[in-house]
Design a protein around this motif. Structure first.
Motif, PDB file in Angstrom:
ATOM      1  N   VAL A 202      17.660  -9.103  46.545  1.00 32.96           N
ATOM      2  CA  VAL A 202      16.357  -8.514  47.134  1.00 32.96           C
ATOM      3  C   VAL A 202      16.340  -9.175  48.273  1.00 32.96           C
ATOM      4  CG1 VAL A 202      14.080 -10.021  47.211  1.00 32.96           C
ATOM      5  CG2 VAL A 202      15.187  -9.563  45.280  1.00 32.96           C
ATOM      6  N   THR A 203      16.852  -9.982  49.130  1.00 32.04           N
ATOM      7  CA  THR A 203      17.020  -9.502  50.286  1.00 32.04           C
ATOM      8  C   THR A 203      17.939  -8.499  51.303  1.00 32.04           C
ATOM      9  OG1 THR A 203      17.682 -11.961  50.809  1.00 32.04           O
ATOM     10  CG2 THR A 203      18.023 -10.932  52.375  1.00 32.04           C
ATOM     11  N   TYR A 204      18.575  -7.851  50.776  1.00 33.34           N
ATOM     12  CA  TYR A 204      19.113  -7.083  51.326  1.00 33.34           C
ATOM     13  C   TYR A 204      18.740  -5.723  50.870  1.00 33.34           C
ATOM     14  CZ  TYR A 204      22.358 -10.566  53.612  1.00 33.34           C
ATOM     15  OH  TYR A 204      22.014 -11.677  54.345  1.00 33.34           O
ATOM     16  N   GLY A 205      17.719  -5.163  49.351  1.00 32.90           N
ATOM     17  CA  GLY A 205      17.280  -4.373  49.367  1.00 32.90           C
ATOM     18  C   GLY A 205      18.430  -3.337  48.013  1.00 32.90           C
ATOM     19  N   VAL A 206      19.036  -4.714  47.157  1.00 35.97           N
ATOM     20  CA  VAL A 206      20.233  -3.488  46.673  1.00 35.97           C
ATOM     21  C   VAL A 206      20.088  -2.507  45.397  1.00 35.97           C
ATOM     22  CG1 VAL A 206      22.621  -3.624  45.121  1.00 35.97           C
ATOM     23  CG2 VAL A 206      22.301  -5.275  47.601  1.00 35.97           C
ATOM     24  N   GLY A 207      20.108  -1.471  45.166  1.00 34.86           N
ATOM     25  CA  GLY A 207      19.480  -0.669  44.052  1.00 34.86           C
ATOM     26  C   GLY A 207      19.654  -1.101  42.676  1.00 34.86           C
ATOM     27  N   LEU A 208      19.577  -1.419  41.660  1.00 33.49           N
ATOM     28  CA  LEU A 208      20.138  -2.229  40.561  1.00 33.49           C
ATOM     29  C   LEU A 208      19.405  -1.047  39.202  1.00 33.49           C
ATOM     30  CD1 LEU A 208      19.800  -6.221  40.845  1.00 33.49           C
ATOM     31  CD2 LEU A 208      21.478  -4.316  41.178  1.00 33.49           C
ATOM     32  N   PRO A 209      20.467  -1.162  37.894  1.00 34.10           N
ATOM     33  CA  PRO A 209      19.845  -0.327  36.985  1.00 34.10           C
ATOM     34  C   PRO A 209      18.919  -0.796  36.500  1.00 34.10           C
ATOM     35  CG  PRO A 209      22.273  -0.549  37.125  1.00 34.10           C
ATOM     36  CD  PRO A 209      21.724  -0.499  38.520  1.00 34.10           C
ATOM     37  N   ARG A 210      17.764  -0.231  35.922  1.00 30.00           N
ATOM     38  CA  ARG A 210      17.049  -1.196  35.180  1.00 30.00           C
ATOM     39  C   ARG A 210      16.543  -2.210  34.820  1.00 30.00           C
ATOM     40  NH1 ARG A 210      12.797   2.097  31.687  1.00 30.00           N
ATOM     41  NH2 ARG A 210      12.866   3.846  33.731  1.00 30.00           N
ATOM     42  N   ALA A 211      17.542  -2.647  33.356  1.00 27.24           N
ATOM     43  CA  ALA A 211      17.893  -3.935  32.544  1.00 27.24           C
ATOM     44  C   ALA A 211      17.877  -4.887  34.126  1.00 27.24           C
ATOM     45  CB  ALA A 211      18.679  -4.021  31.863  1.00 27.24           C
TER      46      ALA A 211
ATOM     47  N   ALA B 269      15.096  -3.974  54.526  1.00 28.20           N
ATOM     48  CA  ALA B 269      15.204  -2.966  53.528  1.00 28.20           C
ATOM     49  C   ALA B 269      15.942  -1.497  54.427  1.00 28.20           C
ATOM     50  CB  ALA B 269      13.700  -2.519  54.361  1.00 28.20           C
ATOM     51  N   GLU B 270      16.658  -1.589  54.932  1.00 23.57           N
ATOM     52  CA  GLU B 270      17.440  -0.034  55.078  1.00 23.57           C
ATOM     53  C   GLU B 270      18.749  -1.055  55.836  1.00 23.57           C
ATOM     54  OE1 GLU B 270      16.025   2.784  55.408  1.00 23.57           O
ATOM     55  OE2 GLU B 270      14.040   1.754  55.328  1.00 23.57           O
ATOM     56  N   PHE B 271      19.200  -1.211  54.849  1.00 22.73           N
ATOM     57  CA  PHE B 271      21.117  -2.212  55.004  1.00 22.73           C
ATOM     58  C   PHE B 271      21.721  -1.602  54.130  1.00 22.73           C
ATOM     59  CE2 PHE B 271      24.541  -5.472  53.646  1.00 22.73           C
ATOM     60  CZ  PHE B 271      24.674  -5.986  55.324  1.00 22.73           C
ATOM     61  N   LYS B 272      22.516  -1.310  55.061  1.00 20.65           N
ATOM     62  CA  LYS B 272      24.500  -0.368  54.600  1.00 20.65           C
ATOM     63  C   LYS B 272      24.960  -1.866  54.284  1.00 20.65           C
ATOM     64  CE  LYS B 272      22.811   3.669  56.755  1.00 20.65           C
ATOM     65  NZ  LYS B 272      21.941   4.354  56.156  1.00 20.65           N
ATOM     66  N   VAL B 273      25.673  -0.705  52.689  1.00 22.31           N
ATOM     67  CA  VAL B 273      26.203  -1.698  52.061  1.00 22.31           C
ATOM     68  C   VAL B 273      27.745  -1.596  51.887  1.00 22.31           C
ATOM     69  CG1 VAL B 273      26.971  -3.028  49.815  1.00 22.31           C
ATOM     70  CG2 VAL B 273      24.340  -3.349  50.386  1.00 22.31           C
ATOM     71  N   TRP B 274      28.548  -2.156  52.861  1.00 20.54           N
ATOM     72  CA  TRP B 274      29.532  -0.862  53.005  1.00 20.54           C
ATOM     73  C   TRP B 274      30.504  -1.374  51.423  1.00 20.54           C
ATOM     74  CZ3 TRP B 274      34.858  -4.470  52.787  1.00 20.54           C
ATOM     75  CH2 TRP B 274      34.810  -5.782  53.444  1.00 20.54           C
TER      76      TRP B 274
END
Length: 218
Positions: free
Chosen positions: A174-183, A123-128
């Motif tokens: 899903v695994t890394y909780g990456v935020g995405l635009p709605r579509a 849930a708190e994964f930081k993407v470099w």
């Protein structure tokens, strides 16, 4: 006895195996999945080196042996044209092939930083930064296709090769909780709720944990 065999590696970790399996199921091929043990050299090579070009997944169909996911996709479009694995029209077929090839050959930073792991949640994964630029490109690809074709899949109502190619990316997001635009989030959720994806994920949940220290090379 099934008419074909698809040799795969880990259901939980192997994005290439998932792609090959989805394509075979989408094509309506009668096949058995042969799972290599975790210690098998070809299986570990495919998982640890993140390559699309090792000998798994491998489809054996009568006298034909074909490996590499895009080669499997091309073969299935030839022997199962009724499955409509490519969208209608020259423009969309070319578009689908292009973004499938981009997935096949690129996004190395994303694969390295966010390896496929269906059972995990961070849930708190930081993407470099390098991986973030890959995510931005995938968002661009998805938004363009979804806007042009109206969803729910990239080229409209039914999944095609491009959706199979990007399905493991949906699982990574899903695994890394990456935020995405709605579509894009709606597309990700639709793919994750796809009956074939649910079947694969359920099998992955039952898979024994035989492969150790995978993350040391990702």
């Amino acid at each position: 006895m099934a008419e074909a065999t698809l040799t795969i590696s880990s259901r939980n970790y192997s994005s290439w195996s998932l792609r090959g399996w989805l394509l075979c199921r989408m094509a309506g091929l009668d096949f058995d999945a042969e799972v290599l043990p975790g210690g098998d050299a070809a299986s570990r090579a495919e998982l640890l080196h993140l390559s699309p070009s090792f000998l798994v997944p491998r489809l054996t169909h009568g006298p034909v042996k074909v490996w590499d996911v895009l080669a499997i996709a091309q073969y299935l479009t030839e022997v199962r044209p009724e499955a409509r694995l490519l969208p209608d029209g020259l423009v969309d077929r070319s578009w689908s092939r292009s973004i499938s090839g981009e997935m096949h050959a690129g996004f190395i930073n994303l694969r390295s930083a966010l390896p496929m792991n269906l059972r995990a949640r961070y849930a708190e994964f930081k993407v470099w930064g390098g991986a973030q630029s890959d995510i931005a490109r995938i968002v661009e690809i998805w938004e363009a296709a979804l806007t042009a074709h109206g969803g729910p899949y990239l080229f409209g109502r039914d999944p095609v090769v491009a959706d199979a190619m990007y399905a493991p990316v949906c699982s990574r997001f899903v695994t890394y909780g990456v935020g995405l635009p709605r579509a894009c989030a709606a597309y990700r959720d639709h793919v994750m709720d796809w009956a074939l994806m649910r079947e694969w994920i359920a099998a992955a949940a039952d898979e024994p944990e035989e492969i150790e220290e995978l993350d040391m090379e990702f």
